[in-house]
Design an enzyme around this catalytic site. Structure first.
Site, PDB file in Angstrom:
ATOM      1  N   GLY A 134     -11.069  38.689  25.959  1.00 58.73           N
ATOM      2  CA  GLY A 134     -11.046  37.904  27.187  1.00 58.73           C
ATOM      3  C   GLY A 134     -10.350  36.558  27.099  1.00 58.73           C
ATOM      4  N   HIS A 179      -8.699  47.765  13.583  1.00 55.10           N
ATOM      5  CA  HIS A 179      -8.217  46.403  13.326  1.00 55.10           C
ATOM      6  C   HIS A 179      -9.273  45.664  12.511  1.00 55.10           C
ATOM      7  CE1 HIS A 179      -6.962  42.319  15.361  1.00 55.10           C
ATOM      8  NE2 HIS A 179      -6.704  42.330  14.063  1.00 55.10           N
ATOM      9  N   SER A 187      -9.168  48.460  23.732  1.00 53.79           N
ATOM     10  CA  SER A 187     -10.066  47.860  22.749  1.00 53.79           C
ATOM     11  C   SER A 187     -11.509  47.980  23.217  1.00 53.79           C
ATOM     12  CB  SER A 187      -9.726  46.380  22.553  1.00 53.79           C
ATOM     13  OG  SER A 187     -10.780  45.750  21.846  1.00 53.79           O
ATOM     14  N   GLY A 193      -8.370  45.117  26.152  1.00 57.65           N
ATOM     15  CA  GLY A 193      -9.810  45.328  26.294  1.00 57.65           C
ATOM     16  C   GLY A 193     -10.247  45.074  27.717  1.00 57.65           C
ATOM     17  N   MET A 214     -15.171  43.029  12.946  1.00 50.14           N
ATOM     18  CA  MET A 214     -15.259  41.592  12.628  1.00 50.14           C
ATOM     19  C   MET A 214     -16.457  41.334  11.726  1.00 50.14           C
ATOM     20  SD  MET A 214     -14.628  40.072  16.413  1.00 50.14           S
ATOM     21  CE  MET A 214     -13.256  40.594  17.428  1.00 50.14           C
ATOM     22  N   ASP A 248      -1.855  42.215  20.691  1.00 56.25           N
ATOM     23  CA  ASP A 248      -3.305  42.275  20.904  1.00 56.25           C
ATOM     24  C   ASP A 248      -3.810  40.915  21.375  1.00 56.25           C
ATOM     25  OD1 ASP A 248      -6.030  42.763  20.734  1.00 56.25           O
ATOM     26  OD2 ASP A 248      -6.056  43.086  18.561  1.00 56.25           O
ATOM     27  N   GLY A 249      -4.383  40.897  22.570  1.00 58.57           N
ATOM     28  CA  GLY A 249      -4.980  39.680  23.101  1.00 58.57           C
ATOM     29  C   GLY A 249      -4.365  39.255  24.421  1.00 58.57           C
ATOM     30  N   GLY A 250      -5.155  39.324  25.486  1.00 59.16           N
ATOM     31  CA  GLY A 250      -4.687  38.861  26.785  1.00 59.16           C
ATOM     32  C   GLY A 250      -3.627  39.741  27.423  1.00 59.16           C
ATOM     33  N   ASP A 302     -12.119  46.989  16.942  1.00 62.08           N
ATOM     34  CA  ASP A 302     -12.096  45.650  16.353  1.00 62.08           C
ATOM     35  C   ASP A 302     -13.286  45.432  15.440  1.00 62.08           C
ATOM     36  OD1 ASP A 302      -9.765  44.321  17.493  1.00 62.08           O
ATOM     37  OD2 ASP A 302     -10.771  44.593  19.419  1.00 62.08           O
ATOM     38  N   MET A 304     -10.709  42.696  10.930  1.00 63.27           N
ATOM     39  CA  MET A 304     -10.738  41.228  10.856  1.00 63.27           C
ATOM     40  C   MET A 304     -11.826  40.860   9.865  1.00 63.27           C
ATOM     41  SD  MET A 304     -10.139  40.511  14.902  1.00 63.27           S
ATOM     42  CE  MET A 304     -10.599  42.184  15.325  1.00 63.27           C
ATOM     43  N   MET A 329      -0.844  39.074  16.799  1.00 62.66           N
ATOM     44  CA  MET A 329      -1.953  38.589  17.627  1.00 62.66           C
ATOM     45  C   MET A 329      -1.411  37.636  18.688  1.00 62.66           C
ATOM     46  SD  MET A 329      -4.604  40.133  16.594  1.00 62.66           S
ATOM     47  CE  MET A 329      -5.687  39.313  17.776  1.00 62.66           C
ATOM     48  N   GLY A 370     -10.917  37.113  17.169  1.00 66.15           N
ATOM     49  CA  GLY A 370     -12.355  36.843  17.164  1.00 66.15           C
ATOM     50  C   GLY A 370     -13.064  37.215  18.452  1.00 66.15           C
ATOM     51  N   PHE A 371     -12.370  37.067  19.567  1.00 62.40           N
ATOM     52  CA  PHE A 371     -13.033  37.306  20.850  1.00 62.40           C
ATOM     53  C   PHE A 371     -12.088  37.973  21.847  1.00 62.40           C
ATOM     54  CE2 PHE A 371     -15.044  33.757  18.758  1.00 62.40           C
ATOM     55  CZ  PHE A 371     -16.391  34.079  18.845  1.00 62.40           C
ATOM     56  N   HIS A 413      -8.514  51.347  20.102  1.00 66.61           N
ATOM     57  CA  HIS A 413      -8.498  50.163  19.240  1.00 66.61           C
ATOM     58  C   HIS A 413      -9.934  49.752  18.888  1.00 66.61           C
ATOM     59  CE1 HIS A 413      -6.346  46.661  17.639  1.00 66.61           C
ATOM     60  NE2 HIS A 413      -7.326  45.909  18.095  1.00 66.61           N
TER      61      HIS A 413
HETATM   62  C1  DX5 Z   1      -9.452  39.910  19.444  1.00 66.93           C
HETATM   63  C2  DX5 Z   1      -9.331  41.410  19.336  1.00 66.93           C
HETATM   64  C3  DX5 Z   1      -8.748  42.062  20.523  1.00 66.93           C
HETATM   65  C4  DX5 Z   1      -9.528  41.910  21.788  1.00 66.93           C
HETATM   66  C5  DX5 Z   1      -8.587  41.968  22.963  1.00 66.93           C
HETATM   67  O1  DX5 Z   1      -9.814  39.394  18.210  1.00 66.93           O
HETATM   68  O2  DX5 Z   1      -8.543  41.745  18.230  1.00 66.93           O
HETATM   69  O3  DX5 Z   1      -8.521  43.444  20.265  1.00 66.93           O
HETATM   70  O4  DX5 Z   1     -10.509  42.874  21.955  1.00 66.93           O
HETATM   71  O5  DX5 Z   1      -9.295  41.712  24.108  1.00 66.93           O
HETATM   72  P1  DX5 Z   1      -8.603  41.337  25.476  1.00 66.93           P
HETATM   73  O6  DX5 Z   1      -7.698  42.485  25.835  1.00 66.93           O
HETATM   74  O7  DX5 Z   1      -9.753  41.223  26.397  1.00 66.93           O
HETATM   75  O8  DX5 Z   1      -7.861  40.048  25.267  1.00 66.93           O
HETATM   76 ZN    ZN Z   2      -7.839  43.844  17.933  1.00 69.56          ZN
END
Ligand code: DX5
Ligand code: ZN
Length: 236
Positions: free
Chosen positions: A154, A75, A17, A206, A46, A184-186, A44, A77, A146, A151-152, A42
């Site tokens: 990390g 993706h 990402s 990411g 937003m 996706d996420g963490g 993102d 959002m 998800m 949204g973010f 990927h």
């Molecule tokens: C969150 C995004 C993710 C995000 C993942 O809304 O959709 O793609 O970038 O970031 P990490 O891998 O750092 O959790």
């Molecule tokens: Zn994403």
């Protein structure tokens, strides 16, 4: 050929990402993960409305498209994905994932994405139950679960989303579909195995790739290594 349907369903695919990249040298960052073994990229998007953050839109995608051959796993959002599908396709997106919780009608959104020539994914926020995707499964190429609130980058991986992954994978297998299951996420070297054991074959990461101390190649290699976990536990 940049078609998500041509990618194997039974091995781990890694989608870095760019949200965690250094935007001041975005092309170099993308080349870095491409050389490190990324299977797709990927993106993102937003809108500051569907999620409380603003990232980038079609002009940025158009610029990076001119310099990258990676499959753009986009993706969305945003509140109105049907309205913008053609714009993102024209900018160079290959695949568009929208949220089931967005404002537009899912059937119309799927149709708009297909008409624009992209493959289709649907994403579920953590509070949305797995069964919500079942009516759409036969018409799409990918489900994105998800594992954080969108949204973010990390944020911390939500392990309570794993049963949802397993339920969706079982349904995909039951119907004999070739739908990708993306998380996706963490996602990092510790959580990727858990996701794989619960049926996810496509991993978005990411922070764990762009900011990995030992470099992107080592990061991606570790994520790919979770392939040995596929098929192990929860599935079937
Ligand atoms: C969150 C995004 C993710 C995000 C993942 O809304 O959709 O793609 O970038 O970031 P990490 O891998 O750092 O959790
Ligand atoms: Zn994403």
């Amino acid at each position: 050929m940049r078609d998500i349907r041509q990618l194997p369903n039974g091995r781990i695919l890694v989608s870095p990402s760019v949200l965690a990249a250094d935007f001041g040298c975005l092309n170099a960052e993308i080349e870095r993960v491409a050389a490190a073994g990324a299977d797709l990229l990927h993106l993102d998007v937003m809108d500051g409305n569907f999620v409380p953050n603003i990232s980038f839109g079609p002009p940025v995608i158009q610029s990076i498209r001119a310099r990258s051959e990676l499959l753009f796993d986009t993706h969305l959002m945003i509140r109105n994905p049907a309205r913008y599908a053609a714009v993102f396709a024209k900018a160079g997106a290959d695949h568009l994932t929208f949220h089931l919780e967005s404002d537009d009608d899912p059937a119309q959104t799927i149709e708009a994405i297909r008409a624009a020539g992209c493959t289709v994914g649907i994403s579920l926020k953590p509070a949305t139950p797995p069964e919500a995707i079942f009516p759409w499964l036969d018409r799409i190429d990918l489900v994105l679960v998800m594992t954080v609130e969108p949204g973010f980058g990390g944020q911390r991986f939500m392990g309570d989303q794993m049963e949802k992954c397993a339920k969706i994978r079982r349904e995909i297998l039951h119907r004999k579909l070739a739908v990708h299951l993306e998380v996706d996420g963490g996602i990092d070297d510790k959580t990727v195995g858990i996701a794989a054991r619960h049926g996810a074959n496509m991993m978005v990461a990411g922070t764990a790739i762009f900011r990995y101390a030992d470099g992107a190649e080592a990061a991606i290699r570790q994520l790919h290594a979770a392939g040995s976990e596929l098929d192990k536990e929860v599935m079937l």
